[in-house]
Design a protein around this motif. Structure first.
Motif, PDB file in Angstrom:
ATOM      1  N   ALA A  27      51.537  42.687  44.217  1.00  0.00           N
ATOM      2  CA  ALA A  27      51.449  41.183  43.687  1.00  0.00           C
ATOM      3  C   ALA A  27      50.037  40.459  44.122  1.00  0.00           C
ATOM      4  N   GLU A  28      49.264  40.938  42.650  1.00  0.00           N
ATOM      5  CA  GLU A  28      48.969  40.402  42.080  1.00  0.00           C
ATOM      6  C   GLU A  28      47.911  41.266  41.913  1.00  0.00           C
ATOM      7  N   ILE A  29      47.419  41.367  43.650  1.00  0.00           N
ATOM      8  CA  ILE A  29      46.374  42.512  43.186  1.00  0.00           C
ATOM      9  C   ILE A  29      46.644  43.670  43.139  1.00  0.00           C
ATOM     10  N   LYS A  31      47.291  44.602  40.174  1.00  0.00           N
ATOM     11  CA  LYS A  31      47.982  45.207  38.797  1.00  0.00           C
ATOM     12  C   LYS A  31      47.700  45.799  37.690  1.00  0.00           C
ATOM     13  N   ASP A  32      46.084  45.450  37.063  1.00  0.00           N
ATOM     14  CA  ASP A  32      45.233  45.812  36.190  1.00  0.00           C
ATOM     15  C   ASP A  32      44.879  47.288  35.957  1.00  0.00           C
ATOM     16  N   ASN A  47      55.147  43.114  39.202  1.00  0.00           N
ATOM     17  CA  ASN A  47      54.259  42.957  39.710  1.00  0.00           C
ATOM     18  C   ASN A  47      55.025  41.280  40.234  1.00  0.00           C
ATOM     19  N   GLY A  49      53.526  38.788  42.016  1.00  0.00           N
ATOM     20  CA  GLY A  49      52.658  37.472  42.015  1.00  0.00           C
ATOM     21  C   GLY A  49      51.793  36.819  43.454  1.00  0.00           C
ATOM     22  N   ILE A  50      51.152  36.091  43.663  1.00  0.00           N
ATOM     23  CA  ILE A  50      51.255  36.190  44.636  1.00  0.00           C
ATOM     24  C   ILE A  50      52.452  35.861  45.539  1.00  0.00           C
ATOM     25  N   THR A  73      49.343  45.745  48.328  1.00  0.00           N
ATOM     26  CA  THR A  73      48.383  44.795  48.794  1.00  0.00           C
ATOM     27  C   THR A  73      47.537  45.438  49.506  1.00  0.00           C
TER      28      THR A  73
END
Length: 307
Positions: A27-29, A31-32, A47, A49-50, A73
């Protein structure tokens, strides 16, 4: 030394390469850290997203197709915010996944109370069938992550933290580790609080057990320890104080015993501070632990009380 979370993405990325059942839902957190893995496995690294409720729901949907989802997350967004989905999409539907959290109880004080989750393990305790791993070192985190992913279709929670012990212990995803033996009580240190417990009890005649898997609790090992050291038990956990006292009480229900549950207090600390300052404020540094362990074990000498 790297952190437990530093190990997370490399370990799971290798598992994605090794096992076609493994999927990752974010959830975004974080992802990199999965950029390369997403390029190699675009259909199994997702992913959303939030959207934390969707995070859990999507993972449960993947599990229904036969995949083994790893869901990640911050703990407050993984267990607390989407708790209804955790309860229904996994528990009610009988699906499994590996939930891997970060931030723990107070790992990012500047994030404020929204990013703290001292009640996460207690909340999961209201549900049936969850295995809970609490590593205390990055090497242990890697071992327990592999155990969790390989655990068939079970429901597993892995609680990662920036707090870490100085050295890794041999953990197997099931058993308590005896670190020190004594005759005047048992102290169970959970995950990253082992070093503080060892410092606090350095000159005390107590058995120290190390727990990195708290659900299910290793009842046979606890019972063996109390046969030799007595049934005064101090439980030191890096989340809500008293979370596992019921498990210890159940394990010793046929014996007179006392249990002291130490951990994070319910009162919100409204200053950012540092991780070390939060630990001290909750009495989870060596000095605070020593004071309360001394008081408990000293009060129990010559007395037999059951709680």
């Amino acid at each position: 030394m790297d952190t437990m979370r530093d190990r997370f993405a490399p370990v799971v990325s290798r598992l994605l390469d090794e096992d076609p059942r493994v999927a990752v839902v974010l959830a975004e957190i974080g992802k990199d850290a999965f950029h390369d893995a997403m390029a190699r496995h675009p259909d199994r690294v997702i992913n959303v997203g939030i959207r934390e409720q969707l995070l859990v729901g999507a993972a449960a949907g993947l599990a229904l197709t036969g995949l083994r989802p790893v869901v990640h997350t911050f703990a407050s967004f993984l267990v607390e915010r989407p708790f209804e989905q955790v309860k229904l999409d996994f528990g009610h539907q009988g699906t499994g996944a590996v939930l891997v959290s970060a931030a723990a109880s107070y790992d990012w004080p500047a994030g404020g109370f929204t990013h703290m989750a001292p009640g996460d393990v207690a909340l999961l305790d209201t549900l049936d069938g969850w295995t809970v791993h609490v590593p205390g070192h990055p090497d242990e985190a890697e071992t327990l992550l592999r155990h969790a992913v390989a655990a068939g279709d079970d429901r597993v929670y892995v609680r990662l933290s920036v707090q870490s012990n100085r050295q890794a212990r041999p953990v197997d995803g099931a058993h308590l580790v005896t670190v020190r033996e004594g005759r005047s009580g048992v102290v169970i240190a959970v995950g990253p609080l082992l070093d503080a417990v060892l410092d606090a009890t350095r000159d005390l005649d107590v058995t120290v057990l190390y727990a990195t898997t708290v659900r299910p609790l290793d009842v046979p090992a606890l019972r063996r320890a109390t046969e030799a050291a007595g049934t005064d038990v101090v439980l030191v956990e890096p989340y809500l104080a008293g979370t596992s006292t019921a498990a210890v009480n159940d394990a010793l229900s046929d014996r007179p015993h006392r249990v002291l549950g130490l951990g994070v207090g319910r009162r919100e600390l409204r200053r950012y501070g540092t991780v070390e300052e939060h630990a001290a404020a909750h009495g989870l540094d060596a000095r605070g632990l020593r004071e309360r362990i001394d008081g408990f074990l000293g009060a129990g000498r010559g007395a037999t009380v059951r709680v």
